[in-house]
Write a protein that holds these residues in place. Structure first.
Motif, PDB file in Angstrom:
ATOM      1  N   LYS A 125      71.710 127.807  -2.047  1.00 49.24           N
ATOM      2  CA  LYS A 125      70.321 127.778  -2.543  1.00 49.24           C
ATOM      3  C   LYS A 125      70.103 128.878  -3.577  1.00 49.24           C
ATOM      4  CE  LYS A 125      66.919 125.907  -1.532  1.00 49.24           C
ATOM      5  NZ  LYS A 125      66.274 124.781  -2.232  1.00 49.24           N
ATOM      6  N   LEU A 126      70.629 130.069  -3.314  1.00 46.18           N
ATOM      7  CA  LEU A 126      70.481 131.178  -4.264  1.00 46.18           C
ATOM      8  C   LEU A 126      71.144 130.848  -5.598  1.00 46.18           C
ATOM      9  CD1 LEU A 126      71.134 134.149  -1.827  1.00 46.18           C
ATOM     10  CD2 LEU A 126      68.966 133.595  -2.942  1.00 46.18           C
ATOM     11  N   TRP A 127      72.330 130.233  -5.558  1.00 39.93           N
ATOM     12  CA  TRP A 127      73.003 129.886  -6.801  1.00 39.93           C
ATOM     13  C   TRP A 127      72.256 128.792  -7.557  1.00 39.93           C
ATOM     14  CZ3 TRP A 127      75.870 132.879  -9.394  1.00 39.93           C
ATOM     15  CH2 TRP A 127      76.639 133.826  -8.755  1.00 39.93           C
ATOM     16  N   ARG A 128      71.654 127.838  -6.833  1.00 40.72           N
ATOM     17  CA  ARG A 128      70.836 126.828  -7.519  1.00 40.72           C
ATOM     18  C   ARG A 128      69.628 127.479  -8.178  1.00 40.72           C
ATOM     19  NH1 ARG A 128      72.260 123.747  -2.961  1.00 40.72           N
ATOM     20  NH2 ARG A 128      70.294 124.210  -1.937  1.00 40.72           N
ATOM     21  N   MET A 129      69.055 128.470  -7.519  1.00 42.32           N
ATOM     22  CA  MET A 129      67.911 129.179  -8.103  1.00 42.32           C
ATOM     23  C   MET A 129      68.332 129.981  -9.332  1.00 42.32           C
ATOM     24  SD  MET A 129      65.881 130.348  -4.645  1.00 42.32           S
ATOM     25  CE  MET A 129      64.498 131.130  -5.497  1.00 42.32           C
ATOM     26  N   VAL A 130      69.554 130.517  -9.322  1.00 43.79           N
ATOM     27  CA  VAL A 130      70.087 131.227 -10.492  1.00 43.79           C
ATOM     28  C   VAL A 130      70.240 130.248 -11.654  1.00 43.79           C
ATOM     29  CG1 VAL A 130      72.130 132.389 -11.433  1.00 43.79           C
ATOM     30  CG2 VAL A 130      71.207 133.094  -9.213  1.00 43.79           C
ATOM     31  N   ARG A 131      70.793 129.063 -11.371  1.00 44.24           N
ATOM     32  CA  ARG A 131      70.985 128.063 -12.430  1.00 44.24           C
ATOM     33  C   ARG A 131      69.664 127.601 -13.020  1.00 44.24           C
ATOM     34  NH1 ARG A 131      74.657 123.321 -11.174  1.00 44.24           N
ATOM     35  NH2 ARG A 131      74.574 123.159 -13.425  1.00 44.24           N
ATOM     36  N   LYS A 132      68.620 127.505 -12.179  1.00 48.58           N
ATOM     37  CA  LYS A 132      67.295 127.104 -12.672  1.00 48.58           C
ATOM     38  C   LYS A 132      66.604 128.217 -13.438  1.00 48.58           C
ATOM     39  CE  LYS A 132      64.963 125.856  -9.134  1.00 48.58           C
ATOM     40  NZ  LYS A 132      64.076 125.286  -8.117  1.00 48.58           N
ATOM     41  N   GLY A 133      67.060 129.455 -13.258  1.00 45.41           N
ATOM     42  CA  GLY A 133      66.414 130.585 -13.920  1.00 45.41           C
ATOM     43  C   GLY A 133      65.395 131.283 -13.044  1.00 45.41           C
ATOM     44  N   ASP A 134      65.278 130.886 -11.776  1.00 46.23           N
ATOM     45  CA  ASP A 134      64.330 131.535 -10.873  1.00 46.23           C
ATOM     46  C   ASP A 134      64.834 132.889 -10.403  1.00 46.23           C
ATOM     47  OD1 ASP A 134      62.731 129.324 -11.089  1.00 46.23           O
ATOM     48  OD2 ASP A 134      63.424 128.413  -9.211  1.00 46.23           O
ATOM     49  N   GLY A 143      77.532 140.088  -5.519  1.00 43.43           N
ATOM     50  CA  GLY A 143      76.686 139.615  -4.428  1.00 43.43           C
ATOM     51  C   GLY A 143      75.243 140.059  -4.467  1.00 43.43           C
ATOM     52  N   ILE A 144      74.768 140.575  -5.581  1.00 42.88           N
ATOM     53  CA  ILE A 144      73.379 141.034  -5.687  1.00 42.88           C
ATOM     54  C   ILE A 144      72.588 140.011  -6.496  1.00 42.88           C
ATOM     55  CG2 ILE A 144      71.832 142.856  -6.498  1.00 42.88           C
ATOM     56  CD1 ILE A 144      73.596 143.806  -4.262  1.00 42.88           C
ATOM     57  N   PHE A 145      71.488 139.544  -5.922  1.00 46.41           N
ATOM     58  CA  PHE A 145      70.586 138.625  -6.595  1.00 46.41           C
ATOM     59  C   PHE A 145      69.288 139.361  -6.878  1.00 46.41           C
ATOM     60  CE2 PHE A 145      73.476 136.055  -4.131  1.00 46.41           C
ATOM     61  CZ  PHE A 145      73.828 135.057  -5.016  1.00 46.41           C
ATOM     62  N   SER A 146      68.679 139.058  -8.023  1.00 48.49           N
ATOM     63  CA  SER A 146      67.433 139.739  -8.360  1.00 48.49           C
ATOM     64  C   SER A 146      66.463 138.770  -9.023  1.00 48.49           C
ATOM     65  CB  SER A 146      67.711 140.919  -9.294  1.00 48.49           C
ATOM     66  OG  SER A 146      68.264 140.474 -10.505  1.00 48.49           O
ATOM     67  N   LEU A 147      65.215 139.195  -9.038  1.00 50.44           N
ATOM     68  CA  LEU A 147      64.188 138.409  -9.712  1.00 50.44           C
ATOM     69  C   LEU A 147      64.387 138.539 -11.206  1.00 50.44           C
ATOM     70  CD1 LEU A 147      61.148 139.476  -7.519  1.00 50.44           C
ATOM     71  CD2 LEU A 147      62.336 137.289  -7.475  1.00 50.44           C
ATOM     72  N   PRO A 148      64.085 137.501 -11.975  1.00 52.52           N
ATOM     73  CA  PRO A 148      64.265 137.592 -13.430  1.00 52.52           C
ATOM     74  C   PRO A 148      63.314 138.614 -14.026  1.00 52.52           C
ATOM     75  CG  PRO A 148      63.151 135.553 -12.855  1.00 52.52           C
ATOM     76  CD  PRO A 148      63.548 136.218 -11.571  1.00 52.52           C
ATOM     77  N   SER A 149      63.747 139.216 -15.121  1.00 53.60           N
ATOM     78  CA  SER A 149      62.877 140.174 -15.809  1.00 53.60           C
ATOM     79  C   SER A 149      61.713 139.426 -16.432  1.00 53.60           C
ATOM     80  CB  SER A 149      63.661 140.935 -16.876  1.00 53.60           C
ATOM     81  OG  SER A 149      64.168 140.025 -17.828  1.00 53.60           O
ATOM     82  N   THR A 150      60.642 140.141 -16.663  1.00 56.61           N
ATOM     83  CA  THR A 150      59.427 139.508 -17.193  1.00 56.61           C
ATOM     84  C   THR A 150      59.263 139.777 -18.675  1.00 56.61           C
ATOM     85  OG1 THR A 150      58.166 141.460 -16.565  1.00 56.61           O
ATOM     86  CG2 THR A 150      58.222 139.636 -14.993  1.00 56.61           C
ATOM     87  N   ASN A 151      60.373 139.937 -19.391  1.00 57.91           N
ATOM     88  CA  ASN A 151      60.266 140.215 -20.817  1.00 57.91           C
ATOM     89  C   ASN A 151      60.173 138.960 -21.667  1.00 57.91           C
ATOM     90  OD1 ASN A 151      62.835 139.260 -20.693  1.00 57.91           O
ATOM     91  ND2 ASN A 151      63.839 141.150 -21.387  1.00 57.91           N
ATOM     92  N   GLY A 152      60.099 137.772 -21.023  1.00 57.09           N
ATOM     93  CA  GLY A 152      59.881 136.537 -21.753  1.00 57.09           C
ATOM     94  C   GLY A 152      61.120 135.932 -22.375  1.00 57.09           C
ATOM     95  N   ARG A 153      62.295 136.450 -22.059  1.00 54.32           N
ATOM     96  CA  ARG A 153      63.509 135.890 -22.639  1.00 54.32           C
ATOM     97  C   ARG A 153      63.859 134.586 -21.959  1.00 54.32           C
ATOM     98  NH1 ARG A 153      67.520 140.824 -22.972  1.00 54.32           N
ATOM     99  NH2 ARG A 153      68.937 139.070 -23.109  1.00 54.32           N
ATOM    100  N   GLY A 154      64.462 133.694 -22.695  1.00 53.12           N
ATOM    101  CA  GLY A 154      64.787 132.372 -22.194  1.00 53.12           C
ATOM    102  C   GLY A 154      66.057 132.345 -21.365  1.00 53.12           C
ATOM    103  N   ARG A 155      66.361 131.169 -20.851  1.00 50.80           N
ATOM    104  CA  ARG A 155      67.518 130.971 -19.982  1.00 50.80           C
ATOM    105  C   ARG A 155      68.829 131.242 -20.718  1.00 50.80           C
ATOM    106  NH1 ARG A 155      68.400 125.373 -16.702  1.00 50.80           N
ATOM    107  NH2 ARG A 155      70.395 125.890 -15.784  1.00 50.80           N
ATOM    108  N   LYS A 156      68.951 130.806 -21.968  1.00 48.49           N
ATOM    109  CA  LYS A 156      70.173 131.030 -22.717  1.00 48.49           C
ATOM    110  C   LYS A 156      70.403 132.511 -22.981  1.00 48.49           C
ATOM    111  CE  LYS A 156      70.327 126.606 -25.085  1.00 48.49           C
ATOM    112  NZ  LYS A 156      70.273 125.938 -26.375  1.00 48.49           N
ATOM    113  N   ASP A 157      69.324 133.245 -23.270  1.00 47.40           N
ATOM    114  CA  ASP A 157      69.457 134.680 -23.515  1.00 47.40           C
ATOM    115  C   ASP A 157      69.903 135.408 -22.250  1.00 47.40           C
ATOM    116  OD1 ASP A 157      68.732 134.421 -26.144  1.00 47.40           O
ATOM    117  OD2 ASP A 157      66.601 134.801 -25.752  1.00 47.40           O
TER     118      ASP A 157
END
Length: 161
Positions: A125-134, A143-157
């Motif tokens: 589930k965590l890896w699917r969330m990484v692929r979605k950009g969540d 093995g460390i997962f984190s919330l995405p930064s809020t700087n507005g960068r897109g998935r490709k960046d």
């Protein structure tokens, strides 16, 4: 919506509770309306007894709390079809300061939501969330997962990091 001052709230809530009780008792009121008035009156009673200092109008609208929404509105929301486990994972990561390993997420899910998850399905589930950009996977640490930064960068960046 305008916020009410704290000194006006209890008097207003008492007045609203009385008015709702009067509406409930009126002749010719349908059972549906009577139930609606009763729920509103009970909510105001709870507000008066439990949290008299809490503002009547909340500062922020929490999109993850859907408990008070009617079924008609829930059917219109795409959020209603979201996986509750994803919201729980994000909540645990927020409580952990934005990042955590799988063990801390498992412990956090149990302590916060009393749910026991299996390691492998949660990892998937965590890896699917990484692929979605969540979520993001830390490049430097394993093995460390984190919330995405809020700087507005897109998935490709984010992939280039």
């Amino acid at each position: 919506m305008r916020r009410l001052s704290k000194q006006n709230q209890p008097g207003l809530l008492v007045e609203l509770t009385r008015a709702l009780a009067e509406l409930e008792g009126r002749a010719g009121v349908s059972a549906e309306e009577r139930g609606r008035w009763a729920r509103l009156r009970q909510g105001l009673d709870r507000q008066l007894t439990q949290n008299p200092e809490q503002p009547l109008v909340p500062d922020a609208i929490d999109p993850t709390d859907l408990s008070d929404l009617p079924p008609d509105l829930l059917s219109e929301l795409s959020v209603a079809r979201a996986d509750p486990l994803e919201a729980q994972i994000i909540s645990v990561l927020q409580a952990c300061g934005g990042s955590a390993d799988l063990d801390r997420i498992l412990i956090g899910l149990y302590r916060k939501f009393q749910t026991v998850q299996k390691r492998r399905p949660l990892q998937n589930k965590l890896w699917r969330m990484v692929r979605k950009g969540d979520l993001r996977k830390a490049k430097a640490e394993r093995g460390i997962f984190s919330l995405p930064s809020t700087n507005g960068r897109g998935r490709k960046d984010r992939r280039r990091e």
